[in-house]
Design a protein around this motif. Structure first.
Motif, PDB file in Angstrom:
ATOM      1  N   TYR A 566      -5.947   2.991  -8.046  1.00  0.00           N
ATOM      2  CA  TYR A 566      -5.872   2.188  -6.827  1.00  0.00           C
ATOM      3  C   TYR A 566      -5.420   0.785  -7.224  1.00  0.00           C
ATOM      4  N   ILE A 567      -4.236   0.384  -6.765  1.00  0.00           N
ATOM      5  CA  ILE A 567      -3.671  -0.918  -7.124  1.00  0.00           C
ATOM      6  C   ILE A 567      -3.556  -1.785  -5.872  1.00  0.00           C
ATOM      7  N   GLN A 568      -4.051  -3.028  -5.974  1.00  0.00           N
ATOM      8  CA  GLN A 568      -3.781  -4.056  -4.971  1.00  0.00           C
ATOM      9  C   GLN A 568      -2.858  -5.086  -5.617  1.00  0.00           C
ATOM     10  N   VAL A 569      -1.801  -5.465  -4.920  1.00  0.00           N
ATOM     11  CA  VAL A 569      -0.879  -6.481  -5.435  1.00  0.00           C
ATOM     12  C   VAL A 569      -1.029  -7.721  -4.560  1.00  0.00           C
ATOM     13  N   GLN A 570      -1.428  -8.837  -5.201  1.00  0.00           N
ATOM     14  CA  GLN A 570      -1.746 -10.040  -4.432  1.00  0.00           C
ATOM     15  C   GLN A 570      -0.519 -10.639  -3.754  1.00  0.00           C
ATOM     16  N   LYS A 571       0.619 -10.677  -4.475  1.00  0.00           N
ATOM     17  CA  LYS A 571       1.820 -11.269  -3.873  1.00  0.00           C
ATOM     18  C   LYS A 571       3.063 -10.637  -4.485  1.00  0.00           C
ATOM     19  N   PRO A 572       4.158 -10.578  -3.728  1.00  0.00           N
ATOM     20  CA  PRO A 572       5.401 -10.006  -4.261  1.00  0.00           C
ATOM     21  C   PRO A 572       5.952 -10.868  -5.396  1.00  0.00           C
ATOM     22  N   THR A 573       6.724 -10.246  -6.276  1.00  0.00           N
ATOM     23  CA  THR A 573       7.367 -10.977  -7.370  1.00  0.00           C
ATOM     24  C   THR A 573       8.537 -11.786  -6.823  1.00  0.00           C
ATOM     25  N   GLN A 574       8.504 -13.095  -7.079  1.00  0.00           N
ATOM     26  CA  GLN A 574       9.560 -13.981  -6.585  1.00  0.00           C
ATOM     27  C   GLN A 574      10.925 -13.563  -7.144  1.00  0.00           C
ATOM     28  N   LYS A 592      -3.512  12.306 -10.073  1.00  0.00           N
ATOM     29  CA  LYS A 592      -3.492  13.163  -8.883  1.00  0.00           C
ATOM     30  C   LYS A 592      -3.578  12.361  -7.587  1.00  0.00           C
ATOM     31  N   ARG A 593      -4.168  11.174  -7.665  1.00  0.00           N
ATOM     32  CA  ARG A 593      -4.361  10.366  -6.455  1.00  0.00           C
ATOM     33  C   ARG A 593      -3.929   8.929  -6.755  1.00  0.00           C
ATOM     34  N   PHE A 594      -3.013   8.399  -5.947  1.00  0.00           N
ATOM     35  CA  PHE A 594      -2.456   7.066  -6.203  1.00  0.00           C
ATOM     36  C   PHE A 594      -2.422   6.293  -4.897  1.00  0.00           C
ATOM     37  N   SER A 595      -2.981   5.080  -4.935  1.00  0.00           N
ATOM     38  CA  SER A 595      -2.960   4.192  -3.772  1.00  0.00           C
ATOM     39  C   SER A 595      -2.407   2.850  -4.212  1.00  0.00           C
ATOM     40  N   VAL A 596      -1.443   2.327  -3.468  1.00  0.00           N
ATOM     41  CA  VAL A 596      -0.897   1.008  -3.780  1.00  0.00           C
ATOM     42  C   VAL A 596      -0.801   0.206  -2.488  1.00  0.00           C
ATOM     43  N   LYS A 597      -1.313  -1.025  -2.555  1.00  0.00           N
ATOM     44  CA  LYS A 597      -1.377  -1.888  -1.376  1.00  0.00           C
ATOM     45  C   LYS A 597      -0.796  -3.247  -1.721  1.00  0.00           C
ATOM     46  N   GLY A 598       0.064  -3.773  -0.850  1.00  0.00           N
ATOM     47  CA  GLY A 598       0.627  -5.097  -1.077  1.00  0.00           C
ATOM     48  C   GLY A 598       1.311  -5.611   0.172  1.00  0.00           C
ATOM     49  N   ASP A 599       1.700  -6.887   0.136  1.00  0.00           N
ATOM     50  CA  ASP A 599       2.434  -7.455   1.272  1.00  0.00           C
ATOM     51  C   ASP A 599       3.724  -6.681   1.501  1.00  0.00           C
ATOM     52  N   THR A 600       4.397  -6.335   0.392  1.00  0.00           N
ATOM     53  CA  THR A 600       5.620  -5.533   0.486  1.00  0.00           C
ATOM     54  C   THR A 600       5.490  -4.337  -0.448  1.00  0.00           C
ATOM     55  N   MET A 601       6.322  -3.329  -0.240  1.00  0.00           N
ATOM     56  CA  MET A 601       6.277  -2.146  -1.092  1.00  0.00           C
ATOM     57  C   MET A 601       7.380  -2.259  -2.131  1.00  0.00           C
ATOM     58  N   VAL A 619       0.202   1.346   1.395  1.00  0.00           N
ATOM     59  CA  VAL A 619      -0.281   0.386   2.389  1.00  0.00           C
ATOM     60  C   VAL A 619       0.638  -0.827   2.374  1.00  0.00           C
ATOM     61  N   LEU A 620       1.399  -0.999   3.451  1.00  0.00           N
ATOM     62  CA  LEU A 620       2.315  -2.134   3.589  1.00  0.00           C
ATOM     63  C   LEU A 620       1.675  -3.147   4.522  1.00  0.00           C
ATOM     64  N   ASP A 621       1.350  -4.311   4.001  1.00  0.00           N
ATOM     65  CA  ASP A 621       0.770  -5.334   4.867  1.00  0.00           C
ATOM     66  C   ASP A 621       1.818  -5.971   5.771  1.00  0.00           C
ATOM     67  N   ASN A 622       3.111  -5.861   5.387  1.00  0.00           N
ATOM     68  CA  ASN A 622       4.152  -6.498   6.193  1.00  0.00           C
ATOM     69  C   ASN A 622       5.452  -5.701   6.088  1.00  0.00           C
ATOM     70  N   VAL A 623       5.760  -4.932   7.120  1.00  0.00           N
ATOM     71  CA  VAL A 623       6.977  -4.116   7.132  1.00  0.00           C
ATOM     72  C   VAL A 623       8.212  -5.013   7.147  1.00  0.00           C
ATOM     73  N   HIS A 624       8.146  -6.091   7.933  1.00  0.00           N
ATOM     74  CA  HIS A 624       9.285  -7.013   8.060  1.00  0.00           C
ATOM     75  C   HIS A 624       9.662  -7.603   6.700  1.00  0.00           C
ATOM     76  N   ASP A 625       8.655  -8.088   5.943  1.00  0.00           N
ATOM     77  CA  ASP A 625       8.936  -8.704   4.642  1.00  0.00           C
ATOM     78  C   ASP A 625       9.464  -7.676   3.642  1.00  0.00           C
ATOM     79  N   THR A 626       8.969  -6.439   3.735  1.00  0.00           N
ATOM     80  CA  THR A 626       9.472  -5.381   2.852  1.00  0.00           C
ATOM     81  C   THR A 626      10.960  -5.165   3.084  1.00  0.00           C
TER      82      THR A 626
END
Length: 693
Positions: A566-574, A592-601, A619-626
């Motif tokens: 389970y990975i949370q990414v605090q902010k996208p890479t500039q 077998k099980r992978f979860s990734v959450k961030g502002d963008t994918m 988990v995409l916190d912001n579709v527009h920014d992605t």
């Protein structure tokens, strides 16, 4: 002591489907129509008034099941699937209710858009009631209040239920007729008829409707059903017991033995509770030793408590209840144990995740009463709290402290605690606890959400050399000391949701060679330490990264036993305008099980990626920014060859246009359709995205 289980592994998907069928109890449809009629009948004036119906009957009859069926039917109109009520809630009260907790749960279920108020934790009953009344003032609401035991409790709850003229409806369930009569219209829930009892019994045994037993079993099955008295819980429990023996040469002999054991000492005048206790005792007696141990452990949890299955299974691992099986991890074996208890109707699923796995469960009141009694008789577990045991044993093996009453906890100072192997403490009780160094042989220490726990407690914790399970989730620790390496046997470490831990993990952490689970999300924000790939037994990891880079994936991909990540990414890479591509260069051999959450994918899957992966949560916190960052919403989901379930979560966000969210749906749908394994796809759009169950 637990022993290795015998028999085939249960097919979890079949089991969960069967449970759902069983809980849609025979006859529930007709009864729900009757309750709905009581809630909706009357002239125009009475229709507008608040109306209450109370479902009353003894334990095991299916009151909660019926209330839930009515609740689900009333919430949504069948013809257009539109919500009929402005807000709704389902709360359980139980025998020893915490009224503040009940009102807080009620408020948050009713007001789902509510943002946690920083002062809310300080609100008492009166303030919570005022907030609920204010919110409901102009609302049409539907509320179920389950398992009410006392008239004064109902009166207290009633203060919050404002009587407006918006056709609001309330359903209560209770075992006590006086309570039902005080609350409102009484619906007496009767036992199942003989015909419906047979239907449910055979459905549970043979996994199909309209199936009858062979002729030699008809008489004994009728005798068993007579003893079950039309009580669904009894029928399901005995049916589960017999379902494992069908088709064997000694079937008649075994069924006859079960019939005699539940008939022994019973007569038609025996009260229902004792009758049920005997029926449940037979199911307990027929469990293999390892399942008896796991079932008794459930006496740890409060009444009506929703038990997180992941935490439960890892506790079983830490306790040493789960034994190794060839080709399976300890967590998978523990999951099989839980599935067996569910399949025997001794534990009930409370919630399923999007991959159709049970993610929380609970124990029926009557089963809980039985295992508390058995646990006390066998001195298996001592629970200090409500209800308080009549006496405390001189030698305690497992201890749960759920009260902050000094007189009760002070008894501990007079007792020998040197043999305690497992300690679970609620937040209010921690300040009254003797020093942790007084528990020298602890294997399991659960201090979840004990905010009083801070860095000053590390010295005592790091001297508990026998620890296998340590939960400091939601505590006030701000660092991990190098002395953590003293815990050479540690298998489970949860430090998630703590006060922000600013220091990196100490280099001595690598000495925890037995570690199977390490959860640190929402506590430490870091890059993945390079040495982590040498943690050869690590099975489950949750981690929060400041940004995600190739080196992070390289280290994670080379952890040899990693099955859940389970990975949370605090902010996208500039400046990154091309996604990180996961291919066979990042092995992830067992994942077998992978979860990734961030502002963008920021990830894309290439051919050969994650060749063992079965469940994926994006988990995409912001579709527009992605879309803005990469110019597309292409993830390569068709390339994950064994994928069975994929969940894509994204929030309601004003920045995300309808066009962009529809594009996301279309692209993901197309990629999933191209995947040869045909995984099940679920989209979840929420106000507050949460990747947990």
């Amino acid at each position: 002591a637990a022993t290795k289980p015998i028999g085939p592994t249960i097919d979890t998907l079949r089991m969960s489907a069967l449970y759902r069928k069983a809980t849609e109890l025979v006859g529930t449809d007709e009864k729900s129509v009757e309750v709905i009629k009581m809630l909706t009948e009357g002239d125009m004036v009475s229709q507008k008034q608040l109306k209450v119906v109370s479902i009353v009957g003894f334990g095991g009859l299916g009151k909660t099941t019926l209330a839930n069926a009515v609740y689900e039917k009333l919430k949504v109109q069948e013809d257009n699937q539109e919500l009929q009520f402005d807000c709704s809630a389902f709360i359980s009260v139980s025998l020893n209710p915490n009224m503040e907790q009940i009102f807080r749960s009620l408020l948050h279920q009713l007001d789902k858009h509510r943002i946690q108020n920083t002062n809310e934790a300080l609100w008492g009953e009166e303030q919570l009631i005022r907030e609920i009344r204010t919110f409901l003032e102009n609302k049409r609401y539907l509320i179920v209040i389950d398992d009410v035991w006392d008239k004064s409790v109902w009166e207290n709850i009633k203060y919050a239920l404002i009587e407006n003229e918006y056709e609001s409806r309330v359903i209560t369930t209770t075992r006590i007729l006086d309570v039902a009569q005080q609350a409102g219209g009484v619906y007496r829930l009767n036992p199942l008829s003989v015909v419906d009892s047979r239907k449910l019994f055979y459905q549970r045994i043979y996994d199909m409707e309209n199936k009858s037993p062979p002729s030699q079993l008809v008489e004994v099955s009728e005798n068993i059903l007579e003893r079950c008295g039309g009580v669904p819980l009894a029928i399901l429990t005995i049916g589960s017991l017999l379902s494992n023996k069908k088709g064997r040469a000694h079937t008649l002999e075994y069924w006859s033995k079960v019939q005699k054991s539940i008939s022994s000492g019973l007569d038609n005048n025996h009260d229902d509770v004792k009758n049920m206790r005997r029926i449940l005792s037979v199911s307990y007696s027929n469990l293999p030793p390892h399942l008896k141990t796991c079932l008794l452990h459930l006496s740890l949890y409060p009444e009506d408590y929703k038990i997180a299955t992941e935490q439960l299974i890892w506790k079983w691992v830490g306790e040493g209840f789960v034994k190794k099986e060839q080709g399976k991890s300890l967590y998978e074996v523990g999951g099989d144990y839980l599935d067996e208890l569910i399949n025997k109707s001794l534990v009930q699923p409370a919630k399923f995740d999007n991959a159709n796995q049970v993610c929380s469960c609970h124990v029926h009141d009557m089963v809980r009463d039985l295992i508390i009694s058995l646990s006390s008789d066998e001195n298996f577990l001592t629970r200090i709290g409500d209800p308080q045991p009549e006496y405390l044993p001189s030698k305690i093996r497992r201890l749960s402290i759920q009260t902050c009453i000094p007189e009760v906890v002070n008894q501990l100072s007079t007792m020998g605690l040197t043999n305690v192997r497992s300690l679970t403490v609620s937040s209010p009780a921690f300040s009254l606890l003797p020093t942790l160094s007084g528990f020298p042989v602890l294997r399991v220490l659960d201090l979840t959400f004990c905010m009083q726990v801070d860095n000053n407690n590390w010295k005592d914790i790091c001297s508990l050399f026998h620890l296998r399970y340590l939960s400091l989730k939601g505590t006030s620790i701000t660092r991990i000391p190098k002395e953590i390496a003293n815990l050479q046997f540690l298998q489970v470490l949860d430090i998630s949701s703590c006060t922000e831990i600013e220091e990196e993990l100490p280099s001595t952490f690598i000495q925890l060679t037995q570690l199977l689970l390490f959860h640190m999300a929402d506590s430490i924000t870091c890059a993945v330490p390079r040495w982590m790939c040498s943690m050869s037994f690590l099975f489950s990891l949750s981690i929060k990264l400041e940004t995600m880079g190739e080196e992070d994936l390289q280290v994670l991909g080379n952890i040899p036993s990693l099955s859940e990540l389970y990975i949370q990414v605090q902010k996208p890479t500039q400046g990154r305008d091309k996604r990180l591509v996961i291919d066979n260069a990042y092995p992830f051999r067992c994942l077998k099980r992978f979860s990734v959450k961030g502002d963008t994918m920021e990830l894309k899957f290439a051919r050969g990626a994650m060749q063992s992966l079965q469940t994926l949560l994006l988990v995409l916190d912001n579709v527009h920014d992605t879309f803005s960052q990469f110019g597309d919403l292409v993830f390569g989901l068709e390339n994950i060859s064994l994928l069975e379930h994929i969940v894509v979560e994204f929030p309601f966000d004003e920045e995300d246009s309808d066009e962009e969210t529809q594009m996301l749906r279309n692209v993901v749908q197309k990629e999933v359709e191209m995947n040869q394994n045909k995984p099940i796809l679920t989209f979840t759009q929420t106000d507050a995205v949460d990747g947990t169950c």
